[in-house]
Design a protein around this motif. Structure first.
Motif, PDB file in Angstrom:
ATOM      1  N   LEU A   1      58.064  56.025  54.561  1.00 18.48           N
ATOM      2  CA  LEU A   1      59.050  56.057  53.488  1.00 18.48           C
ATOM      3  C   LEU A   1      58.752  55.003  52.430  1.00 18.48           C
ATOM      4  O   LEU A   1      58.903  55.249  51.225  1.00 18.48           O
TER       5      LEU A   1
ATOM      6  N   SER B   1      66.202  55.265  48.966  1.00 16.40           N
ATOM      7  CA  SER B   1      66.995  56.497  49.049  1.00 16.40           C
ATOM      8  C   SER B   1      67.364  56.846  50.487  1.00 16.40           C
ATOM      9  O   SER B   1      68.307  57.618  50.712  1.00 16.40           O
TER      10      SER B   1
ATOM     11  N   HIS C   1      57.777  55.474  48.433  1.00 18.75           N
ATOM     12  CA  HIS C   1      58.808  54.904  47.558  1.00 18.75           C
ATOM     13  C   HIS C   1      60.168  55.583  47.779  1.00 18.75           C
ATOM     14  O   HIS C   1      60.913  55.837  46.825  1.00 18.75           O
ATOM     15  N   LEU C   2      60.488  55.854  49.033  1.00 21.70           N
ATOM     16  CA  LEU C   2      61.751  56.507  49.378  1.00 21.70           C
ATOM     17  C   LEU C   2      62.652  55.618  50.236  1.00 21.70           C
ATOM     18  O   LEU C   2      63.711  56.067  50.671  1.00 21.70           O
TER      19      LEU C   2
ATOM     20  N   LEU D   1      62.104  63.515  52.643  1.00 25.55           N
ATOM     21  CA  LEU D   1      63.157  62.523  52.838  1.00 25.55           C
ATOM     22  C   LEU D   1      64.247  63.079  53.743  1.00 25.55           C
ATOM     23  O   LEU D   1      64.752  62.389  54.633  1.00 25.55           O
TER      24      LEU D   1
END
Length: 214
Positions: free
Chosen positions: A86, A94, A90-91, A122
């Motif tokens: 993740l 979120s 770049h999650l 995601l």
């Protein structure tokens, strides 16, 4: 350069192994790969509009299978693989919000978010992390991925030849339009999904969710 890239991709889209590549990209994108399969799907449908629905079905099935891998990463390997994955995508920021919404709404979020430009990986990793029941997750994934890919296949099946002529003639303008469409899609997806996922209280709580809340 743009014209050369278009011609090269069109050639790949008609390659004998094009369906294999489409399935591979669709499966990987649902679990760990950053690039969506939609551009390849679109070009394959342009190259052979009569097979557009078939290509969309392949992308849908492969994406659901890849989603199961993403679920497994979240369920079994989050600490060792999922967390770093993740971050690489770049999650991380979120992720807590996705976990909050999935706990509140489950299937509804998979269907709504899975059919938007929001990264499907995601959702799949997060669903595994929160141990969402596997059968509802699988059914919701089938619905959301069908919406995402079958719309593309249906449109190209109906209008493939005219669309291809327009792209061949106005490639630069079409590219600019596509970029604008994608950016607008991200914005609209956030607005629509935010408005349709429940009460202001839940939205506020999920917007403030962090890793510490998990």
């Amino acid at each position: 350069m743009l014209r050369s890239l278009y011609n090269w991709t069109m050639a790949k889209a008609t390659h004998p192994l094009a369906e294999v590549w489409l399935a591979l990209f669709s499966a990987m994108e649902a679990s760990f790969f950053p690039v969506p399969p939609h551009p390849l799907l679109g070009l394959m449908c342009l190259a052979e509009p009569k097979k557009a629905v078939r290509y969309s079905a392949i992308a849908t099935a492969a994406s659901v299978v890849g989603g199961m891998l993403g679920y497994a990463i979240g369920y079994f390997l989050f600490a060792s693989v999922g967390k770093d994955l993740l971050a690489l995508l770049h999650l991380s920021e979120s992720f807590p919000k996705a976990a909050c919404y999935l706990r509140e709404y489950g299937v509804e979020i998979i269907v709504i978010k899975g059919a938007t430009p929001i990264p499907f990986k995601l959702l799949t990793i997060t669903a595994g992390f929160i141990a969402m029941p596997i059968v509802p997750f699988l059914l919701a994934s089938i619905v959301s991925r069908s919406i995402s890919f079958m719309i593309v296949g249906g449109l190209f099946r109906l209008f493939g030849a005219p669309i291809k002529r327009i792209i061949d003639k106005y490639l630069g303008l079409v590219t600019i339009g596509f970029v604008v469409f994608v950016i607008g899609g991200f914005y609209l997806a956030s607005v629509v999904s935010g408005a349709s996922t429940g009460s202001a209280e839940v939205s506020a709580r999920c917007a403030q969710a962090t890793m510490a809340n998990l």
